[in-house]
Each structure stands twice: as structure tokens, then as C-alpha cells.
Design a protein around this motif. Structure first.
Motif, PDB file in Angstrom:
ATOM      1  N   GLU A 113       0.795  -1.226   0.000  1.00  0.00           N
ATOM      2  CA  GLU A 113       0.000   0.000   0.000  1.00  0.00           C
ATOM      3  C   GLU A 113       0.829   1.277   0.000  1.00  0.00           C
ATOM      4  N   GLN A 166       2.700  -2.270  12.445  1.00  0.00           N
ATOM      5  CA  GLN A 166       1.277  -2.248  12.112  1.00  0.00           C
ATOM      6  C   GLN A 166       0.769  -3.672  11.975  1.00  0.00           C
ATOM      7  N   ARG A 192      -1.904  -6.007  10.094  1.00  0.00           N
ATOM      8  CA  ARG A 192      -2.729  -6.001   8.886  1.00  0.00           C
ATOM      9  C   ARG A 192      -3.258  -7.399   8.620  1.00  0.00           C
ATOM     10  N   ARG A 193      -4.436  -7.458   8.052  1.00  0.00           N
ATOM     11  CA  ARG A 193      -5.000  -8.733   7.587  1.00  0.00           C
ATOM     12  C   ARG A 193      -4.864  -8.800   6.079  1.00  0.00           C
TER      13      ARG A 193
END
Length: 184
Positions: free
Chosen positions: A15, A49, A51-52
Motif C-alpha cells: 500500500e 502495524q 494487517r489482515r
């Protein structure tokens, strides 16, 4: 690559930046498909972080290049390093260079991690040997317990050293925590 092919310690482009996979766990949800619950460390600032990522998602692997460099000199807020193989010189600012200026003397070898030709991080040697240029004299008879005193080395950094260290001694400093290790 597919999410199922990721490994711990791998660097991925995800991302909004570059991340290192710290940990991941394959989780089977009750009604949906399986997902990976990942713990990612952002390389730009070190934040972690969670995250899935779905099993069928694809992630882009980032290839980092770690090369030997040599610290040349600092001028104000700019620090010049040189690639040891190609002799190309790169100028870095204080933020990118980090704490290196406290411990490095000219011509010190360092490791530099690059991504697409841009410097991501600098790895200093674990220890450096520097001469003491300023410290208080030893107090005679004060040996009941370990005593420390401030000492200034020739790069300008002040660290705590044992009472027996005097001006002119060369000491070994751990660059990871900035502590005295031993006399060199």
C-alpha cells in the motif's frame, strides 16, 4: 507473489510503503476464507502495524541491496559516504544518517541498505575504538563500588566510563547503545 508464500524477515511493498514482515499467523475465519494476520514493520519510521491479508491476495516483494560503504566526512548537517566498490559518493542529511556522526571517524566502513538506488538505512559497526580527549582524574581509594565518570572522545560524544580511564586511553564503544565496553 501470493500471500501464502511470504516469510518472516522478508521485505514487501505494501500500500503506502516498504515493510518488513515481523510475524504472521494463518487464521481460518468461521464463515469466510482464510486470512493471514500479519505484523509489519514500516522501514521508513520503524512503526509496527497489524494487517489482515487474504490468502488469495498478491503482495509485491521488495528487493533491498546491502552494500559496503565508507564514511568520509561530515560538513554541518550533511554527511558524505562512498561506495567501496564503485567509489560513487552520496551525501546524506542528519535524519537519514542517524547517530553515526557521534561514533564515526573518517574512513570507517559501514553497511548501507538501498532500495531502487535510494538509501534506506545505515548500519554502523557494532563497536568503534576512540581515544579519550577529556575526562576527570581518577579519585584515589574510591574502589568500594564501581564508579563511573563522564569522558569525551575525539568525535565529541560524552559517555560514562569506569574511574580508571584517563586522557589518551583508547576505549571501545558499543554503537547500538552508546555504552563503554572495554579499553582497546
Amino acid at each position: 507473489m501470493k500471500a501464502s508464500e511470504m516469510r518472516k524477515g522478508q521485505t514487501v511493498k505494501f500500500e503506502d510503503g516498504l515493510y518488513m514482515i515481523v510475524d504472521y499467523d494463518h487464521v481460518k475465519l468461521g464463515k469466510g476464507g482464510a486470512v493471514y494476520q500479519t505484523k509489519l514493520k514500516r522501514l521508513s519510521d520503524g512503526s509496527i502495524q497489524n494487517r489482515r491479508i487474504r490468502s488469495e491476495d498478491t503482495i509485491e516483494e521488495a528487493y533491498l541491496d546491502t552494500r559496503p560503504y565508507e564514511y568520509l566526512y561530515s560538513a554541518g548537517h550533511e554527511h558524505v559516504i562512498m561506495d567501496s566498490e564503485t567509489y560513487d559518493q552520496v551525501t546524506l542529511d542528519d535524519e537519514t544518517f542517524g547517530d553515526g556522526k557521534k561514533y564515526l571517524k573518517p574512513n570507517t566502513p559501514i553497511k548501507v541498505t538501498l532500495y531502487e538506488g535510494k538509501v534506506l538505512s545505515i548500519t554502523l559497526p557494532n563497536t568503534v575504538d576512540l581515544p579519550v580527549v577529556e575526562t576527570e582524574p581518577q579519585i584515589k581509594g574510591a574502589t568500594a563500588q564501581a564508579q563511573y565518570k563522564p569522558a569525551k572522545v575525539d568525535t565529541g560524544v560524552v559517555i560514562q566510563v569506569p574511574a580508571f580511564i584517563k586522557i589518551g586511553d583508547v576505549i571501545r564503544i558499543d554503537t547500538r547503545n552508546g555504552e563503554y565496553v572495554t579499553r582497546a
